[in-house]
Design a protein around this motif. Structure first.
Motif, PDB file in Angstrom:
ATOM      1  N   VAL A   5       0.873  -1.179   0.000  1.00 43.23           N
ATOM      2  CA  VAL A   5       0.000   0.000   0.000  1.00 43.23           C
ATOM      3  C   VAL A   5       0.906   1.223   0.000  1.00 43.23           C
ATOM      4  N   VAL A   6       0.727   2.094  -0.977  1.00 41.76           N
ATOM      5  CA  VAL A   6       1.452   3.365  -0.961  1.00 41.76           C
ATOM      6  C   VAL A   6       0.582   4.307  -0.138  1.00 41.76           C
ATOM      7  N   GLY A   7       1.070   4.699   1.017  1.00 38.95           N
ATOM      8  CA  GLY A   7       0.274   5.494   1.963  1.00 38.95           C
ATOM      9  C   GLY A   7       0.657   6.964   1.874  1.00 38.95           C
ATOM     10  N   VAL A   8      -0.306   7.780   1.448  1.00 39.78           N
ATOM     11  CA  VAL A   8      -0.026   9.206   1.253  1.00 39.78           C
ATOM     12  C   VAL A   8      -0.496   9.975   2.476  1.00 39.78           C
ATOM     13  N   LEU A   9       0.442  10.638   3.128  1.00 35.10           N
ATOM     14  CA  LEU A   9       0.092  11.384   4.339  1.00 35.10           C
ATOM     15  C   LEU A   9      -0.756  12.600   3.979  1.00 35.10           C
ATOM     16  N   VAL A  37      -4.081  16.119  -1.293  1.00 32.08           N
ATOM     17  CA  VAL A  37      -3.910  14.691  -1.073  1.00 32.08           C
ATOM     18  C   VAL A  37      -4.594  13.898  -2.197  1.00 32.08           C
ATOM     19  N   GLU A  38      -5.730  14.414  -2.692  1.00 30.43           N
ATOM     20  CA  GLU A  38      -6.438  13.727  -3.791  1.00 30.43           C
ATOM     21  C   GLU A  38      -5.572  13.717  -5.057  1.00 30.43           C
ATOM     22  N   GLU A  39      -4.906  14.839  -5.325  1.00 29.57           N
ATOM     23  CA  GLU A  39      -4.043  14.905  -6.511  1.00 29.57           C
ATOM     24  C   GLU A  39      -2.855  13.948  -6.370  1.00 29.57           C
ATOM     25  N   ARG A  40      -2.296  13.887  -5.165  1.00 25.17           N
ATOM     26  CA  ARG A  40      -1.130  13.008  -4.962  1.00 25.17           C
ATOM     27  C   ARG A  40      -1.530  11.540  -5.100  1.00 25.17           C
ATOM     28  N   VAL A  41      -2.698  11.191  -4.530  1.00 29.16           N
ATOM     29  CA  VAL A  41      -3.186   9.810  -4.654  1.00 29.16           C
ATOM     30  C   VAL A  41      -3.431   9.489  -6.128  1.00 29.16           C
ATOM     31  N   SER A  42      -4.045  10.428  -6.832  1.00 26.77           N
ATOM     32  CA  SER A  42      -4.376  10.176  -8.232  1.00 26.77           C
ATOM     33  C   SER A  42      -3.105   9.993  -9.087  1.00 26.77           C
ATOM     34  N   MET A  43      -2.081  10.805  -8.848  1.00 34.72           N
ATOM     35  CA  MET A  43      -0.833  10.637  -9.610  1.00 34.72           C
ATOM     36  C   MET A  43      -0.192   9.281  -9.312  1.00 34.72           C
ATOM     37  N   LEU A  44      -0.207   8.894  -8.041  1.00 35.34           N
ATOM     38  CA  LEU A  44       0.393   7.607  -7.683  1.00 35.34           C
ATOM     39  C   LEU A  44      -0.402   6.442  -8.278  1.00 35.34           C
ATOM     40  N   ASN A  53       0.016  -5.797  -7.416  1.00 33.93           N
ATOM     41  CA  ASN A  53      -0.083  -5.911  -5.946  1.00 33.93           C
ATOM     42  C   ASN A  53       0.104  -4.562  -5.232  1.00 33.93           C
ATOM     43  N   VAL A  54      -0.076  -3.468  -5.974  1.00 37.22           N
ATOM     44  CA  VAL A  54       0.076  -2.145  -5.354  1.00 37.22           C
ATOM     45  C   VAL A  54      -1.261  -1.407  -5.338  1.00 37.22           C
ATOM     46  N   THR A  55      -1.601  -0.851  -4.174  1.00 39.49           N
ATOM     47  CA  THR A  55      -2.753   0.048  -4.094  1.00 39.49           C
ATOM     48  C   THR A  55      -2.284   1.354  -3.463  1.00 39.49           C
ATOM     49  N   VAL A  56      -3.074   2.384  -3.639  1.00 40.93           N
ATOM     50  CA  VAL A  56      -2.701   3.704  -3.109  1.00 40.93           C
ATOM     51  C   VAL A  56      -3.835   4.180  -2.214  1.00 40.93           C
ATOM     52  N   ALA A  57      -3.477   4.749  -1.054  1.00 33.90           N
ATOM     53  CA  ALA A  57      -4.513   5.262  -0.151  1.00 33.90           C
ATOM     54  C   ALA A  57      -3.930   6.422   0.640  1.00 33.90           C
ATOM     55  N   SER A  58      -4.803   7.300   1.117  1.00 33.09           N
ATOM     56  CA  SER A  58      -4.306   8.379   1.980  1.00 33.09           C
ATOM     57  C   SER A  58      -4.592   8.024   3.430  1.00 33.09           C
ATOM     58  N   PHE A  59      -3.814   8.624   4.310  1.00 31.17           N
ATOM     59  CA  PHE A  59      -4.067   8.412   5.738  1.00 31.17           C
ATOM     60  C   PHE A  59      -3.729   9.683   6.492  1.00 31.17           C
ATOM     61  N   ASP A  60      -4.375   9.819   7.652  1.00 33.37           N
ATOM     62  CA  ASP A  60      -3.907  10.876   8.550  1.00 33.37           C
ATOM     63  C   ASP A  60      -3.779  10.280   9.947  1.00 33.37           C
ATOM     64  N   GLY A  61      -3.198  11.037  10.849  1.00 37.09           N
ATOM     65  CA  GLY A  61      -2.954  10.488  12.183  1.00 37.09           C
ATOM     66  C   GLY A  61      -1.699   9.646  12.181  1.00 37.09           C
ATOM     67  N   LEU A  62      -1.608   8.762  13.171  1.00 35.58           N
ATOM     68  CA  LEU A  62      -0.392   7.947  13.311  1.00 35.58           C
ATOM     69  C   LEU A  62      -0.344   6.837  12.268  1.00 35.58           C
ATOM     70  N   PHE A 107      13.733  14.092 -13.096  1.00 33.58           N
ATOM     71  CA  PHE A 107      13.367  13.897 -11.683  1.00 33.58           C
ATOM     72  C   PHE A 107      12.017  13.228 -11.456  1.00 33.58           C
ATOM     73  N   VAL A 108      11.086  13.454 -12.373  1.00 32.74           N
ATOM     74  CA  VAL A 108       9.711  12.975 -12.157  1.00 32.74           C
ATOM     75  C   VAL A 108       9.196  12.268 -13.414  1.00 32.74           C
ATOM     76  N   PRO A 109       8.181  11.402 -13.266  1.00 35.41           N
ATOM     77  CA  PRO A 109       7.607  10.759 -14.447  1.00 35.41           C
ATOM     78  C   PRO A 109       7.113  11.814 -15.435  1.00 35.41           C
ATOM     79  N   GLU A 110       7.345  11.524 -16.712  1.00 32.00           N
ATOM     80  CA  GLU A 110       7.081  12.493 -17.779  1.00 32.00           C
ATOM     81  C   GLU A 110       5.673  13.085 -17.735  1.00 32.00           C
ATOM     82  N   GLN A 111       4.683  12.209 -17.430  1.00 32.98           N
ATOM     83  CA  GLN A 111       3.292  12.695 -17.501  1.00 32.98           C
ATOM     84  C   GLN A 111       2.940  13.712 -16.414  1.00 32.98           C
ATOM     85  N   PHE A 112       3.848  13.904 -15.425  1.00 34.88           N
ATOM     86  CA  PHE A 112       3.526  14.845 -14.346  1.00 34.88           C
ATOM     87  C   PHE A 112       4.238  16.188 -14.488  1.00 34.88           C
TER      88      PHE A 112
END
Ligand code: PNS
Length: 161
Positions: free
Chosen positions: A32-36, A47-54, A63-72, A144-149
């Motif tokens: 899980v790629v966890g976006v703070l 955070v929505e833009e970062r999740v969407s790019m990932l 086997n990869v999913t992306v989600a945001s989280f806050d807190g610990l 430095f970054v993927p071309e599409q971004f």
């Protein structure tokens, strides 16, 4: 079944992050790629833009999913049933901070372990902060970054290339 999280701010995602995601996904069952959700840090991308790019960049890794989280982080890991944290070490300068958070996380939640991967030498100098610094002045961020971004990043600084 090893479920791991690769947490970070990803503001924005860099080629170094992508390399870490690909390599981590090959050694765990589920990643899980966890976006703070760190609005207090006044991020460049929501955070929505970062999740969407990932999501866009990881869509072909099954086997990869992306989600945001806050807190610990450890609380979020308990919610999703992950026990491993994956972090990248670029240079010795990363070590003290990383050691501190790894030990804190393990202390707060003893079932949690952190695994460090050394970043690819190609990207050992790279960080989201460096990308933003160069982009803000209209410098070349194509290595430095993927071309599409690239365009999306410049647009945040009202730069049209
Ligand atoms: O990409 P970053 O900014 O280096 O990532 C830092 C991150 C998100 C891994 C770290 O700040 C984090 O886990 N934050 C959530 C709060 C938390 O659990 N902190 C760790 C205990 S000090």
């Amino acid at each position: 079944m090893k479920k791991a999280i690769y947490p970070g701010s990803f503001d924005p995602v860099t080629n170094g992050h992508v390399d870490m995601i690909v390599r981590s996904a090959s050694i765990v069952d589920e990643l899980v790629v966890g976006v703070l959700n760190n609005s207090a840090k006044n991020p460049l991308f929501s955070v929505e833009e970062r999740v969407s790019m990932l999501e866009e960049i990881t869509k072909d890794i099954p086997n990869v999913t992306v989600a945001s989280f806050d807190g610990l982080l450890v609380d979020y890991m308990e919610q999703i049933g992950a026990s491993l944290i994956i972090r990248g070490l670029r240079a010795v300068t990363d070590f003290e901070y990383e050691l501190q958070i790894a030990q804190t996380n393990h202390r707060v939640s003893p079932a949690v372990e952190t695994i460090f991967l050394t970043t690819n030498l190609k990207y050992s100098y790279l960080s989201s902060t460096i990308v933003k610094e160069v982009a803000a002045y209209g410098g070349d961020i194509s290595h430095f970054v993927p071309e599409q971004f690239i365009e999306r990043i410049y647009r945040k600084y009202n730069i049209v290339k």
